[in-house]
Design a protein around this motif. Structure first.
Motif, PDB file in Angstrom:
ATOM      1  N   ASP A 137       0.854  -1.190   0.000  1.00 20.76           N
ATOM      2  CA  ASP A 137       0.000   0.000   0.000  1.00 20.76           C
ATOM      3  C   ASP A 137       0.892   1.242   0.000  1.00 20.76           C
ATOM      4  O   ASP A 137       2.115   1.141  -0.072  1.00 20.76           O
ATOM      5  N   ASP A 138       0.276   2.410   0.101  1.00 22.90           N
ATOM      6  CA  ASP A 138       1.042   3.652  -0.015  1.00 22.90           C
ATOM      7  C   ASP A 138       1.934   3.954   1.186  1.00 22.90           C
ATOM      8  O   ASP A 138       2.671   4.936   1.175  1.00 22.90           O
ATOM      9  N   SER A 139       1.908   3.116   2.198  1.00 22.35           N
ATOM     10  CA  SER A 139       2.860   3.310   3.301  1.00 22.35           C
ATOM     11  C   SER A 139       4.243   2.772   2.927  1.00 22.35           C
ATOM     12  O   SER A 139       5.221   3.077   3.587  1.00 22.35           O
ATOM     13  N   GLU A 140       4.297   1.960   1.849  1.00 23.12           N
ATOM     14  CA  GLU A 140       5.550   1.324   1.449  1.00 23.12           C
ATOM     15  C   GLU A 140       6.057   1.784   0.082  1.00 23.12           C
ATOM     16  O   GLU A 140       7.054   1.264  -0.393  1.00 23.12           O
ATOM     17  N   ARG A 141       5.359   2.706  -0.541  1.00 26.10           N
ATOM     18  CA  ARG A 141       5.757   3.183  -1.871  1.00 26.10           C
ATOM     19  C   ARG A 141       5.171   4.577  -2.084  1.00 26.10           C
ATOM     20  O   ARG A 141       4.410   5.044  -1.261  1.00 26.10           O
ATOM     21  N   PRO A 142       5.537   5.235  -3.192  1.00 26.40           N
ATOM     22  CA  PRO A 142       5.014   6.583  -3.426  1.00 26.40           C
ATOM     23  C   PRO A 142       3.480   6.616  -3.489  1.00 26.40           C
ATOM     24  O   PRO A 142       2.847   5.658  -3.939  1.00 26.40           O
ATOM     25  N   LEU A 143       2.918   7.730  -3.038  1.00 27.11           N
ATOM     26  CA  LEU A 143       1.474   7.932  -3.134  1.00 27.11           C
ATOM     27  C   LEU A 143       1.052   7.987  -4.593  1.00 27.11           C
ATOM     28  O   LEU A 143       1.772   8.518  -5.433  1.00 27.11           O
ATOM     29  N   VAL A 144      -0.119   7.434  -4.886  1.00 20.77           N
ATOM     30  CA  VAL A 144      -0.680   7.458  -6.230  1.00 20.77           C
ATOM     31  C   VAL A 144      -2.069   8.080  -6.122  1.00 20.77           C
ATOM     32  O   VAL A 144      -2.924   7.563  -5.402  1.00 20.77           O
ATOM     33  N   SER A 145      -2.280   9.173  -6.833  1.00 20.56           N
ATOM     34  CA  SER A 145      -3.593   9.826  -6.816  1.00 20.56           C
ATOM     35  C   SER A 145      -4.593   9.010  -7.634  1.00 20.56           C
ATOM     36  O   SER A 145      -4.200   8.135  -8.420  1.00 20.56           O
ATOM     37  N   GLU A 146      -5.845   9.329  -7.486  1.00 22.76           N
ATOM     38  CA  GLU A 146      -6.902   8.665  -8.273  1.00 22.76           C
ATOM     39  C   GLU A 146      -6.640   8.870  -9.765  1.00 22.76           C
ATOM     40  O   GLU A 146      -6.727   7.934 -10.551  1.00 22.76           O
TER      41      GLU A 146
END
Length: 110
Positions: free
Chosen positions: A88-97
């Motif tokens: 999930d985004d705690s382990e990689r870059p944030l991805v927007s919708e």
């Protein structure tokens, strides 16, 4: 060699058609997807071609893939393949919708 206006227009059109696909491949790379996925072969995760084949023609493909990209796999109701889970985004870059939708469109064309 002279380059005329028609040649420039054709080249610009070709680049315009290719640019979105290239941009989405770049986005997939920037978001670290290529650390676990490859286009043609399985790696830590399934290949993008295999993902595209699995979701081809399914009405909820975009919705499910966007959710998996943004939230990871292994959570209730989300698709999971094999032993490795998608982080999930705690382990990689944030991805927007919006980014996830662009990535899904690119993945589904593989």
């Amino acid at each position: 060699m002279k380059i005329n206006a028609i040649s420039i227009a054709v080249l610009a059109g070709a680049l315009g058609v290719c640019a979105p696909a290239f941009a989405d491949a770049t986005l997939v790379s920037e978001k670290q997807c290529m650390q676990c996925h490859k286009v043609k072969e399985d790696f830590a995760g399934p290949s993008f071609q295999k993902i595209a084949a699995r979701w081809k023609g399914k009405k909820n493909a975009e919705e499910m893939l966007v959710a998996t990209i943004r939230k990871g796999s292994g959570r209730e109701g989300l698709e999971h393949w094999g032993k490795a889970r998608m982080p999930d985004d705690s382990e990689r870059p944030l991805v927007s919708e919006d980014e996830a939708k662009k990535m899904v469109k690119w993945i589904l064309t593989q």
